[in-house]
Design an enzyme around this catalytic site. Sequence first.
Site: not given
Length: 285
Positions: A176, A189
């Site tokens: 990501s 996250y």
Amino acid sequence: GPALPVPASHRISLMRSLALFDLSGKRALITGSSRGIGFALARGLAGAGAEVVLNGRDAARLEEAAEKLRAEGATAHLLGFDATDHAAVKAAVDQQVCRRPFGPQLVRRLFEAQTGAIDILINNAGMQHRGPLEDFAPEDFERLMRTNVTTVFNVGQAVARHMIARGKGRIVNICSVQTALARPGIAPYTTSKGAVANLTKGMATDWARHGLQVNGLAPGYFETELNAARVADAEFSAWLAKRTPAGRWGKVEELVGAAIFLSGEAASFVNGHILYVDGGITASL
């Protein structure tokens, strides 16, 4: 003037170059592929010639996704398992239960022997959970780590064992933009995606000598079902357009080229690399 004919030697060279991105005859397992980025990558790899093996926990949604791909001419298999369950992953990859045509007796057969080798693995299964770090529940933190990190280990190990035996294979772990950057409210996250990047490097370090290429694909902000609320948030979208040099959200189809590159012969000497597809957001302040 009229176009000059292309010499035969140049045409042969061009064909060889295009073959570096041809996935015909390959079989790709994509986790979390019933929708969103996973489905887009499955469709993209199928478009490059690969057979695809879809994975997810919602059987109905998975079958619907497979039917969409088959209607477009793709060869799509289903392999349902919970990627957070190490034993279930190993059992699903190593073997599946099937019935003999002449009776109801159940027998176990190797998945790869029945359906064929898994040449490419895209570790895409993941989730997001937002909240202030000082109030983040430990059970939510652990669930996020299991979903985003443990699944990469579980499926990566199960598939890599077969790849190692054959001396070749491609693994692409979905990272990501948060692998490199943090934003308020998503510290766990960010932690998980940083871990996926370092696990990718570890896999490459351990398995490159066996003929495997293991790399990460790190999307920026993309329009998906899971991001629908963010896309609809005018204030957030305005912030994103200003923060991203490309000035917009990404389209999931724009991840396909990078995935094909990392899955094919073009990436034969690329290992342990994290490829950001983010419109330039990690390149600028």
